[in-house]
Design an enzyme around this catalytic site. Sequence first.
Site, PDB file in Angstrom:
ATOM      1  N   ALA A 290     -13.481  30.741  49.264  1.00  0.00           N
ATOM      2  CA  ALA A 290     -13.473  29.520  48.456  1.00  0.00           C
ATOM      3  C   ALA A 290     -13.138  29.868  47.009  1.00  0.00           C
ATOM      4  CB  ALA A 290     -14.837  28.849  48.529  1.00  0.00           C
ATOM      5  N   CYS A 291     -12.692  28.872  46.281  1.00  0.00           N
ATOM      6  CA  CYS A 291     -12.347  29.012  44.873  1.00  0.00           C
ATOM      7  C   CYS A 291     -13.503  29.662  44.112  1.00  0.00           C
ATOM      8  CB  CYS A 291     -12.042  27.630  44.303  1.00  0.00           C
ATOM      9  SG  CYS A 291     -11.504  27.645  42.595  1.00  0.00           S
ATOM     10  N   PRO A 292     -13.239  30.609  43.265  1.00  0.00           N
ATOM     11  CA  PRO A 292     -11.945  31.106  42.788  1.00  0.00           C
ATOM     12  C   PRO A 292     -11.472  32.376  43.497  1.00  0.00           C
ATOM     13  CG  PRO A 292     -13.643  31.987  41.376  1.00  0.00           C
ATOM     14  CD  PRO A 292     -14.344  31.153  42.453  1.00  0.00           C
ATOM     15  N   MET A 293     -12.122  32.766  44.576  1.00  0.00           N
ATOM     16  CA  MET A 293     -11.828  34.062  45.193  1.00  0.00           C
ATOM     17  C   MET A 293     -10.375  34.249  45.664  1.00  0.00           C
ATOM     18  SD  MET A 293     -14.388  35.697  44.426  1.00  0.00           S
ATOM     19  CE  MET A 293     -13.874  37.229  45.156  1.00  0.00           C
TER      20      MET A 293
ATOM     21  N   ASP B 199      -8.514  27.371  51.831  1.00  0.00           N
ATOM     22  CA  ASP B 199      -9.082  26.482  50.822  1.00  0.00           C
ATOM     23  C   ASP B 199      -7.998  25.526  50.310  1.00  0.00           C
ATOM     24  OD1 ASP B 199     -10.401  25.251  48.742  1.00  0.00           O
ATOM     25  OD2 ASP B 199     -10.628  27.060  47.529  1.00  0.00           O
TER      26      ASP B 199
END
Length: 75
Positions: free
Chosen positions: A13-16, A40
Amino acid sequence: MHFDKEFDASGLACPMPIVKTKKALSGMAAGQVLRVVATDPGSVCDMQAFAEETGNPLLSSTQETGKFVFLLRKG
């Protein structure tokens, strides 16, 4: 399209996805192409913004079997 390296950000998920994409690009030579696969939905906007901010052109942004696929060229 030909790519030199692939990174699978599925499940992240953001920001990964962006953080890991930046890391993957750092180990590549200028002109090489990175293929990123993500799940995502936010990664679509994020990847476009990342490309513009970092000077790594986004060559394509598509969907394949429910996943988002991006091709970025190392600037």
